[in-house]
Scaffold this motif. Structure first.
Motif, PDB file in Angstrom:
ATOM      1  N   TYR A 227       0.834  -1.201   0.000  1.00  0.00           N
ATOM      2  CA  TYR A 227       0.000   0.000   0.000  1.00  0.00           C
ATOM      3  C   TYR A 227       0.866   1.246   0.000  1.00  0.00           C
ATOM      4  CZ  TYR A 227      -3.301   3.553   1.600  1.00  0.00           C
ATOM      5  OH  TYR A 227      -4.072   4.679   1.706  1.00  0.00           O
ATOM      6  N   PRO A 228       0.558   2.294  -0.773  1.00  0.00           N
ATOM      7  CA  PRO A 228      -0.659   2.475  -1.585  1.00  0.00           C
ATOM      8  C   PRO A 228      -0.537   2.010  -3.032  1.00  0.00           C
ATOM      9  CG  PRO A 228       0.550   4.511  -1.527  1.00  0.00           C
ATOM     10  CD  PRO A 228       1.354   3.526  -0.717  1.00  0.00           C
ATOM     11  N   ASN A 229       0.510   1.240  -3.365  1.00  0.00           N
ATOM     12  CA  ASN A 229       0.718   0.827  -4.754  1.00  0.00           C
ATOM     13  C   ASN A 229      -0.112  -0.401  -5.112  1.00  0.00           C
ATOM     14  OD1 ASN A 229       3.768   1.748  -3.667  1.00  0.00           O
ATOM     15  ND2 ASN A 229       3.031   2.731  -5.529  1.00  0.00           N
ATOM     16  N   TYR A 230      -0.453  -0.513  -6.415  1.00  0.00           N
ATOM     17  CA  TYR A 230      -1.181  -1.673  -6.920  1.00  0.00           C
ATOM     18  C   TYR A 230      -0.974  -1.774  -8.418  1.00  0.00           C
ATOM     19  CZ  TYR A 230      -4.848   1.274  -9.032  1.00  0.00           C
ATOM     20  OH  TYR A 230      -5.529   2.159  -9.809  1.00  0.00           O
ATOM     21  N   GLY A 231      -1.478  -2.874  -8.993  1.00  0.00           N
ATOM     22  CA  GLY A 231      -1.493  -3.023 -10.448  1.00  0.00           C
ATOM     23  C   GLY A 231      -0.209  -3.548 -11.049  1.00  0.00           C
ATOM     24  N   LYS A 232      -0.022  -3.351 -12.335  1.00  0.00           N
ATOM     25  CA  LYS A 232       1.121  -3.849 -13.085  1.00  0.00           C
ATOM     26  C   LYS A 232       2.409  -3.205 -12.581  1.00  0.00           C
ATOM     27  CE  LYS A 232       3.039  -6.202 -16.423  1.00  0.00           C
ATOM     28  NZ  LYS A 232       3.113  -7.680 -16.345  1.00  0.00           N
ATOM     29  N   ASP A 233       3.347  -4.073 -12.157  1.00  0.00           N
ATOM     30  CA  ASP A 233       4.631  -3.621 -11.615  1.00  0.00           C
ATOM     31  C   ASP A 233       4.456  -2.682 -10.424  1.00  0.00           C
ATOM     32  OD1 ASP A 233       5.959  -5.095 -13.520  1.00  0.00           O
ATOM     33  OD2 ASP A 233       6.166  -3.414 -14.911  1.00  0.00           O
ATOM     34  N   CYS A 234       3.255  -2.690  -9.819  1.00  0.00           N
ATOM     35  CA  CYS A 234       2.948  -1.888  -8.623  1.00  0.00           C
ATOM     36  C   CYS A 234       3.182  -0.398  -8.883  1.00  0.00           C
ATOM     37  CB  CYS A 234       3.812  -2.344  -7.435  1.00  0.00           C
ATOM     38  SG  CYS A 234       3.649  -4.096  -7.037  1.00  0.00           S
ATOM     39  N   LYS A 235       2.878   0.046 -10.101  1.00  0.00           N
ATOM     40  CA  LYS A 235       3.153   1.433 -10.466  1.00  0.00           C
ATOM     41  C   LYS A 235       1.963   2.368 -10.254  1.00  0.00           C
ATOM     42  CE  LYS A 235       6.802   0.455 -13.834  1.00  0.00           C
ATOM     43  NZ  LYS A 235       7.232   0.586 -15.237  1.00  0.00           N
ATOM     44  N   SER A 236       0.780   1.817  -9.984  1.00  0.00           N
ATOM     45  CA  SER A 236      -0.392   2.652  -9.742  1.00  0.00           C
ATOM     46  C   SER A 236      -0.560   2.901  -8.241  1.00  0.00           C
ATOM     47  CB  SER A 236      -1.654   1.982 -10.303  1.00  0.00           C
ATOM     48  OG  SER A 236      -1.523   1.773 -11.707  1.00  0.00           O
ATOM     49  N   THR A 237      -1.284   3.976  -7.900  1.00  0.00           N
ATOM     50  CA  THR A 237      -1.416   4.373  -6.495  1.00  0.00           C
ATOM     51  C   THR A 237      -2.876   4.524  -6.099  1.00  0.00           C
ATOM     52  OG1 THR A 237       0.666   5.589  -6.656  1.00  0.00           O
ATOM     53  CG2 THR A 237      -0.727   6.076  -4.762  1.00  0.00           C
ATOM     54  N   CYS A 238      -3.241   3.939  -4.953  1.00  0.00           N
ATOM     55  CA  CYS A 238      -4.604   4.052  -4.418  1.00  0.00           C
ATOM     56  C   CYS A 238      -4.809   5.426  -3.791  1.00  0.00           C
ATOM     57  CB  CYS A 238      -4.849   2.987  -3.341  1.00  0.00           C
ATOM     58  SG  CYS A 238      -5.139   1.325  -3.978  1.00  0.00           S
ATOM     59  N   SER A 239      -6.018   5.956  -3.901  1.00  0.00           N
ATOM     60  CA  SER A 239      -6.372   7.218  -3.267  1.00  0.00           C
ATOM     61  C   SER A 239      -7.341   6.996  -2.113  1.00  0.00           C
ATOM     62  CB  SER A 239      -6.996   8.169  -4.294  1.00  0.00           C
ATOM     63  OG  SER A 239      -8.162   7.586  -4.868  1.00  0.00           O
ATOM     64  N   CYS A 240      -7.510   5.738  -1.714  1.00  0.00           N
ATOM     65  CA  CYS A 240      -8.436   5.393  -0.634  1.00  0.00           C
ATOM     66  C   CYS A 240      -7.651   4.817   0.537  1.00  0.00           C
ATOM     67  CB  CYS A 240      -9.478   4.378  -1.128  1.00  0.00           C
ATOM     68  SG  CYS A 240      -8.762   2.908  -1.894  1.00  0.00           S
ATOM     69  N   GLY A 241      -8.353   4.525   1.628  1.00  0.00           N
ATOM     70  CA  GLY A 241      -7.717   3.924   2.794  1.00  0.00           C
ATOM     71  C   GLY A 241      -7.154   2.539   2.490  1.00  0.00           C
ATOM     72  N   GLN A 242      -6.176   2.100   3.310  1.00  0.00           N
ATOM     73  CA  GLN A 242      -5.479   0.847   3.050  1.00  0.00           C
ATOM     74  C   GLN A 242      -6.414  -0.353   3.017  1.00  0.00           C
ATOM     75  OE1 GLN A 242      -2.129   0.201   5.623  1.00  0.00           O
ATOM     76  NE2 GLN A 242      -1.610  -1.770   4.738  1.00  0.00           N
ATOM     77  N   GLN A 243      -7.448  -0.367   3.908  1.00  0.00           N
ATOM     78  CA  GLN A 243      -8.344  -1.520   3.970  1.00  0.00           C
ATOM     79  C   GLN A 243      -9.210  -1.672   2.723  1.00  0.00           C
ATOM     80  OE1 GLN A 243      -8.427   1.202   5.795  1.00  0.00           O
ATOM     81  NE2 GLN A 243     -10.404   1.587   6.790  1.00  0.00           N
ATOM     82  N   PHE A 244      -9.291  -0.596   1.905  1.00  0.00           N
ATOM     83  CA  PHE A 244     -10.096  -0.659   0.686  1.00  0.00           C
ATOM     84  C   PHE A 244      -9.239  -0.672  -0.578  1.00  0.00           C
ATOM     85  CE2 PHE A 244     -12.695   1.406   3.943  1.00  0.00           C
ATOM     86  CZ  PHE A 244     -13.770   0.546   3.952  1.00  0.00           C
TER      87      PHE A 244
END
Length: 351
Positions: A227-244
């Protein structure tokens, strides 16, 4: 006469029983773990005794006597029953077994020679040696001039004169402090990365040599994006809380009836459902933020809802919450209306 014989017999029997009990107790103690005694082996040996069956004795003061192993060692530089005495010159160190090879004023009772006679400051010694007579090799991890340098490799690879002869994988230099320079990595920095510098680890080489699944990374693609990274090669970033934040898809939709960054807010009337996008066409008391308008059913007085699990909301009460209290909240019962109030106040139908 008979009475005296009987007394003698009873006395003899008592001695036999006491002796038998002592034998049983001694056998029980012998079966205890080292340092313990008692019928249930629950008692530590009492000072000065210690060891098997508590048969050994400490020759030191009580605070240094361990009930299992006996007298403990004194700290470096001390001796005596209570470890109260400093080592006497030229002795120093553990159990005062080492000897200084320098003048008394330079001999520390804990660490040995200091000042000009110290291994770190004797400038007349050759590289890799120390001592008043320069006859001691630098102790690991020290090496070199005045033993001032330190090896960062295993002891078997640390030469007291030259330092490290073999560095751990990913490092180089006489002290093995320097990381392999890109694109090299591994033992002796002899292997070359075939990936970009940001993916080249100085110990293990390329970290993204595999085409990992979405949401994973690492040499074996087994590590989830953090967290907050996700997706392909972990290059995208979440804008929500860690649990979501899902390591594969990013921010997840809130459950029906909730909204907000961390899905902590309930839908506001008249909205309900997924992302609060639906609208109730009934009164607020029948609008559930998750399900919307709850169909009426034959609920008990004072209850309503799809499963009749909801109390009537103030000021309503009674069958299908059709009646309205004309009293304060604390006097309004959701089943029978106003309590301790004139009867006509109880039966005013909801408008």
């Amino acid at each position: 006469m008979f009475q005296e014989l009987f007394q003698h017999f009873m006395l003899l029997l008592l001695h036999v029983l006491m002796f038998s009990a002592k034998i049983v107790l001694l056998k029980k103690i012998a079966d205890c773990q080292i340092g313990y005694s008692g019928r249930e082996c629950e008692l530590p040996c009492r000072y000065p005794n210690y060891g098997m069956s508590c048969q050994s004795e400490c020759l030191c003061v009580e605070q240094l006597c361990d009930h299992v192993n006996g007298c403990k060692k004194c700290p470096h530089g001390f001796q005596g029953e209570a470890c109260q005495q400093n080592c006497s010159y030229p002795s120093y160190g553990e159990n005062c077994q080492s000897e200084c090879e320098c003048r008394e004023e330079q001999c520390d009772f804990v660490n040995g020679c200091e000042g000009e006679g110290n291994k770190m400051y004797n400038e007349v010694c050759s590289d890799g040696y120390y001592g008043y007579m320069c006859n001691f090799e630098c102790p690991y991890p020290n090496y070199g001039v005045q033993c001032q340098s330190e090896c960062w490799c295993y002891q078997q690879h640390c030469d007291h004169i030259k330092g490290c002869t073999v560095c751990p994988a990913g490092y180089f230099g006489s002290s093995c402090k320097l990381e392999c320079l890109y694109p090299t990595y591994g033992e002796g920095c002899q292997t070359t990365c075939n990936c970009e510098e940001q993916y080249c680890d100085h110990k293990n080489g390329c970290q993204y040599i595999l085409d990992c699944n979405v949401g994973y990374f690492g040499t074996k693609c087994k590590e989830k994006c953090s967290y907050p990274n996700y997706g392909k090669d972990c290059k995208s970033t979440c804008s929500c809380g860690q649990q979501f934040c899902d390591h594969v898809n990013g921010c997840q939709d809130c459950t029906a009836g909730y909204f907000g960054k961390n899905c902590e807010l309930r839908c506001l009337f008249p909205n309900y459902g997924k992302n609060c996008q639906s609208t109730c066409n009934c009164g607020e008391q029948f609008c559930d933020p998750e399900w919307g308008c709850l169909r009426r059913r034959d609920c008990y007085e004072g209850y309503f809802g799809l499963s009749c699990a909801h109390h009537c909301r103030y000021p309503n009460y009674g069958k299908d919450c059709e009646y309205k209290c004309l009293c304060e909240y604390k006097y309004c019962d959701h089943v029978s209306g106003c309590q301790g109030i004139l009867p006509y106040n109880r039966f005013l139908k909801r408008v």
